[in-house]
Scaffold this active site. Structure first.
Site, short mmCIF file in Angstrom:
data_model
loop_
_atom_site.label_atom_id
_atom_site.label_comp_id
_atom_site.label_asym_id
_atom_site.label_seq_id
_atom_site.Cartn_x
_atom_site.Cartn_y
_atom_site.Cartn_z
N LYS A 116 0.89 -1.13 -0.04
CA LYS A 116 -0.15 0.22 0.14
C LYS A 116 0.97 1.35 0.08
O LYS A 116 2.23 1.31 0.52
CB LYS A 116 -0.78 -0.21 1.21
CG LYS A 116 -1.87 1.07 1.61
CD LYS A 116 -2.60 0.87 2.53
CE LYS A 116 -3.95 1.83 2.69
NZ LYS A 116 -4.57 1.78 4.09
N SER A 125 -9.44 1.76 3.28
CA SER A 125 -8.68 2.35 2.37
C SER A 125 -7.69 1.55 1.61
O SER A 125 -6.88 2.10 0.69
CB SER A 125 -7.86 3.62 3.21
OG SER A 125 -6.90 3.11 4.11
N SER A 127 -9.44 -0.70 7.47
CA SER A 127 -8.96 -0.55 6.20
C SER A 127 -8.14 -1.29 5.55
O SER A 127 -7.79 -1.58 4.22
CB SER A 127 -8.14 0.84 6.15
OG SER A 127 -8.75 2.02 6.27
#
Lengths: 129, 485
Positions: free
Chosen positions: B79, B154, B178
């Site tokens: 990420k 996210s 997330s």
């Protein structure tokens, strides 16, 4: 001074001032708290500047969010300690010795502007146009 | 079997045996990226050249038995709020567009040391603030299972990349769900370790007391393998836990006889979509059939979790994001003086959702409001933690939904931020209490969208948690095989 007035005057909202009973805290409305002066003050603290349109939207968003978070005023928290972290926080100490190499020139490569091994920024005391 | 159908551990095994070359696995992934990435937008950066160079090196080391671990040679993604040396790290934000760290985050360093092959940085909601991966400066990620729908957030880019075969496993971060939420929406497994289990060194801070890096993978065993590598004490993160290194693959037997599992009644109130409710109840039945006891119970203070979370997370965010000022790195807007530069850099560099949370956080920390909002939220946090401690005196694990509904359509959630926040109802408690939690695929909605279920364990209970998740996963695999027959 009424509680609504305290908030409008920017006098803040102490735990007691938000309502002494769960019922009054439940009925608390952020419309009494968020006015243009509060938005201006919060933006200054956050180093943000908003357009007129953004101000209107942010005010509405903040009012909604604060009304939502006002539920936190309901439970009885007498004698409850705040929990900052689930992990017991202790200061970590070590000997005052340099253990890492000087990589300042590498870090400076990331800078938008640099000179003579220093970060270069606009002056502090220059007047805004 | 197609290479991309293999799990990370299966691939690692084939690579070690010489049945598949690292370059082959990388080519398969890059080919999938070429096919689907334009449509899905899982990645912000794909480092094809670096990955090919690294693949050669890893192949040699694996052949020479210098690298023998289960993830050696396996392509993974990270990420984009986790620092990667020499690879752009943007946090999905204009304010860090072009920023290239000169170091790896500790969790990345450990995976690279184990021989895993980093191929790129995945898309995310800006600074991790969001539940749909739509607030990224670089555009949204699309759900690979169904066009027009969100991947969740996210860590949506990571979840979608695993689901689409654009990597074999990935790292995400979980501050309020997330990792677990996008895992559920994309039909993959996602785990948030207990707070302190994984070093946060090198992870762009959003809410430091809430967040953890966690694995996203095709199955529970892959998650366990990743967790084994990334977890453990790091002297550069004083909140990372002490204790010996744990092998989380050990003990994945699927045996759960006698396990006590609780389902909070409050999580089945109005607002929970019927197919999500029935998915959780079906999972409960499967667990019962395998010998666990499963029953409903009263979990206190559930109505306060979301307001407490958003008050605390926003407060911490407002502090953590003060560092983005255009001085030392990232985007800088022009200004006549220093303060003007700060204000314009931040105002132009941050997106709307980030600014909203910074302003909320600044407000609740400001004089006159600190006690009524932030301090109260911290006290309510203690009540929530105590409620979970009480629950874990009677139960070993807690079972529940991940989200009230499957993935929403793109564009829907941004119109009503508060509604989006409420969708975090089932995931934020584990962050507030620092508990390990995992989301695994359990069914699909009538529209074909994946629905996951969530298991939450007690502190230090990752092994039991992973084993129960493994049992549930295996049970679902058998049921699906029987249906096919």
């Amino acid at each position: 001074m009424a509680e609504g007035e305290k908030m409008r005057n920017g006098a803040g909202c102490s735990d007691a001032a938000c309502g002494s009973s769960p019922e009054s805290r439940k009925n608390f409305s952020a419309k009494n708290t968020i006015d243009d002066s509060v938005i201006k003050s919060v933006c200054a603290l956050a180093q943000l500047e908003l357009s007129q349109e953004e101000c209107v939207r942010v005010r509405k968003d903040l009012e909604e969010m604060l009304d939502f978070t006002a539920q936190l005023g309901i439970p009885d928290l007498e004698g409850t300690e705040p929990l900052y972290s689930v992990y017991p926080a202790e200061n970590v100490f070590r000997e005052d010795e340099v253990t890492n190499p000087d990589r300042s020139s590498e870090y400076l490569c990331c800078a938008p502007s640099q000179r003579d091994g220093m970060y270069r920024v606009p002056g502090t005391l220059v007047q805004e146009l | 079997m197609e290479i991309l159908e293999l799990t990370a551990l299966e691939l690692g095994n084939c690579i070690r045996k010489g049945e598949i070359a690292v370059e082959e696995a990388l080519d398969a992934v890059l080919s999938r990226i070429a096919d689907r990435e334009k449509e899905l937008h899982c990645y912000i950066t794909v480092s094809e050249k670096q990955a090919k160079e690294q693949a050669e090196i890893l192949q040699r080391k694996i052949k020479n038995k210098e690298l023998t671990g289960p993830l050696a040679g396996v392509p993974f993604a990270v990420k984009d709020n986790i620092c990667t040396k020499g690879m752009m790290t943007t946090c999905g934000s204009k304010i860090l567009n072009g920023f290239v760290p000169d170091y790896d985050a500790e969790c990345v360093r450990r995976l690279r040391e184990a021989g895993a092959l980093l191929i790129g940085k995945t898309n995310l909601d800006e600074f991790g603030m969001g539940s749909t991966t739509e607030t990224s400066y670089f555009g949204p990620t699309v759900n690979p299972v169904r066009d027009g729908y969100c991947a969740g957030g996210s860590s949506g880019g990571s979840a979608a990349a695993v689901a689409a075969g654009e990597c074999f496993c990935a790292l995400g971060t979980d501050t309020g769900g997330s990792v677990r939420l996008p895992a559920s929406h994309c039909g993959v497994v996602g785990m948030k370790p207990a707070y302190g289990a994984v070093s946060r060194y090198g992870i762009a801070a959003y809410a430091s007391s809430l967040e953890q890096a966690g694995p996203l993978a095709k199955d529970v065993r892959d998650c366990a393998a990743m967790l084994t590598v990334i977890s453990g004490k790091d002297c550069r993160d004083s909140t990372s836990g002490a204790g010996e290194k744990v092998d989380f693959l050990e003990g994945l037997t699927g045996e759960i006889v006698g396990l006590r599992i609780g389902i909070p009644k409050a999580w089945f109130a109005d607002g929970l979509q019927e197919d999500v409710r029935s998915t959780v109840l079906t999972a409960a039945e499967s667990l019962r059939r395998m010998g666990a006891s499963v029953e409903e119970f009263e979990l206190k203070h559930t109505e306060y979790v979301v307001p407490a979370y958003y008050t605390i997370a926003s407060a911490e965010a407002s502090s953590n994001l003060e560092r983005y000022d255009g001085v030392k790195y990232g985007f800088r807007a022009p200004g006549e003086n220093l303060n003007a530069m700060y204000r314009r850099t931040r105002s132009e560099g941050f997106g709307a959702e980030v600014k909203r949370r910074i302003l909320l956080g600044t407000f609740v920390l400001s004089e006159g409001y600190y006690d009524a909002y932030y301090l109260r939220a911290l006290k309510v946090r203690r009540l929530i933690c105590d409620a979970f401690s009480e629950a874990f005196s009677s139960y070993d694990l807690i079972l529940g939904p991940v989200a009230p509904s499957p993935a929403p359509r793109l564009g829907e959630s941004l119109k009503e931020p508060l509604k989006m926040y409420m969708s975090d109802l089932y995931t934020v408690p584990a962050n507030l209490a620092g508990l390990p939690a995992i989301s695994l695929p359990a069914s699909c909605s009538g529209d074909g969208l994946p629905i996951g279920v969530q298991l939450i364990g007690r502190l230090g209970g990752e092994k039991r948690l992973l084993n129960a998740a493994y049992a549930l996963e295996q049970s679902r695999k058998s049921e699906r095989k029987s249906e096919q027959i």
